[in-house]
Design an enzyme around this catalytic site. Structure first.
Site, PDB file in Angstrom:
ATOM      1  CB  CYS A  54      -3.976   4.727  -5.713  1.00 50.30           C
ATOM      2  SG  CYS A  54      -3.831   2.937  -5.415  1.00 50.30           S
ATOM      3  CB  CYS A 106      -0.921  -0.009   1.219  1.00 49.28           C
ATOM      4  SG  CYS A 106      -2.041   1.395   1.183  1.00 49.28           S
TER       5      CYS A 106
HETATM    6  O1  PYC Z   1      -1.859   3.819  -2.027  1.00 47.02           O
HETATM    7  O2  PYC Z   1      -1.296   1.854  -2.832  1.00 47.02           O
HETATM    8  C1  PYC Z   1      -2.099   2.615  -2.301  1.00 47.02           C
HETATM    9  C2  PYC Z   1      -3.431   2.094  -1.949  1.00 47.02           C
HETATM   10  C3  PYC Z   1      -3.917   0.841  -2.182  1.00 47.02           C
HETATM   11  C4  PYC Z   1      -5.213   0.814  -1.662  1.00 47.02           C
HETATM   12  C5  PYC Z   1      -5.490   2.041  -1.119  1.00 47.02           C
HETATM   13  N1  PYC Z   1      -4.378   2.808  -1.300  1.00 47.02           N
END
Ligand code: PYC
Length: 317
Positions: A238, A88
């Site tokens: 993300c 994550c």
């Molecule tokens: O930032 O890799 C990330 C992530 C995965 C799911 C929520 N955030």
């Protein structure tokens, strides 16, 4: 009564909850084995720590676990209310910021062990965190699924520490006023991938769906909308999704090694990204900033009917 001590933060709006103490021991084997234990034996506890009434929606948990190599700063297992994640990105930025705030680490470079590999993180003087993520790569180019009501949608399958279907085909602008349309569309893509038996390498489910479009702001390269495994959207850009997208851009020759890519998330927050060539794909570097929101001792009374969280989130579709 069970007590679990946590520190909460958010990275670009996406919550991370670092578990400091009170979580059951996951043993000393490889982190990939501890990840299986987390899912098989502690699913209820994961849900209780990541959903109402104890957590904001979209919370990602970071369970600290001793590293297999003492040279690493820590081992970590990430999970959301649906179960464990491989890696994550926003969570690692939140974790490093949290450990620094607790004075467990100082500014500089730290190695973190995850079930999908080693991640290096650099805590910078201005409070931002840069992570050198696991090697990321495009697995399949131009995969098409048929969506009822929309027709064929084509995208790439890519690994960035989690599995992604990435497409520039969007049913509406990536703006918060269109959230429900985007949620329904990305959930339909996820379902169509499952029904067509389309997976990542080794049969892994494609559990993150990423849409991208030009940013409405001239100083970001693109904006995204990422549907997470729990069918909620990522409030941040993300980290693993940005890594997977960079791998696709690199594979297409659209981004050079070392070039800066500014990724805007659905809520407008930003990560800065770049990459170096890897063996199979790329080594992405993602930079962002986290902020603390709470430190708490969560209590679980044995006779509380939702001490294991709601069997199903009341807001789930
Ligand atoms: O930032 O890799 C990330 C992530 C995965 C799911 C929520 N955030």
């Amino acid at each position: 009564m069970r007590e679990i001590e946590v520190v909460d933060s958010h990275t670009g709006g996406e919550p991370t909850r670092v578990v400091l103490s009170g979580f059951p021991d996951l043993g000393k084997g490889p982190l990939s084995e501890r990840r299986v234990r987390l899912d098989c034996e502690f699913g209820n506890l994961l849900r209780a720590l990541t959903t109402e009434p104890r957590a904001p929606v979209a919370t990602v948990l970071a369970v600290l676990t001793p590293p297999t190599d003492p040279a690493f700063a820590t081992g970590v297992l990430y999970a959301d209310s649906g179960g464990s994640l491989g890696m994550c990105g926003h969570g690692t930025i939140g974790l490093v910021h949290t450990l620094a705030a607790l004075r467990r680490i100082r500014a500089g470079r730290h190695t973190i062990e995850t079930p999908v590999g080693r991640v290096d993180a650099e805590l910078e003087g201005d409070g931002s965190v840069s992570i050198d993520n696991v090697e990321s790569y495009r697995f399949r180019k131009g995969v098409t699924v048929n969506l009822p009501g929309h027709g064929p949608v084509t995208g790439d399958l890519a690994w960035g520490g989690n599995w992604f279907f990435i497409t520039g085909a969007t049913p509406s602008p990536l703006e918060t006023g269109h959230r429900e349309t985007l949620e329904a569309y990305t959930r339909a893509i996820r379902r169509a991938l499952e029904e067509a038996g389309i997976t990542g390498e080794g049969g892994a489910p494609i559990d993150h769906i990423e849409l991208h479009a030009p940013s409405p702001h001239g100083d970001a390269n693109s904006r995204n909308f990422v549907l997470c495994p729990t069918l909620t959207y990522d409030r941040s850009p993300c980290g693993t999704g940005t890594s997977a997208r960079l791998a696709c851009l690199a594979a297409e020759g659209m981004l050079a090694p070392g070039e800066t890519y500014r990724q805007e998330g659905f809520t407008g927050s930003r990560f800065e990204a770049s990459y170096q060539p890897g063996t199979r794909g790329i080594r992405p570097r993602i930079r962002g900033r986290a902020h603390l929101t709470a430190r708490a001792r969560l209590l679980f009374e044995p006779d509380d009917p939702v001490s294991g969280a709601f069997a199903r989130n009341p807001d789930d579709p």
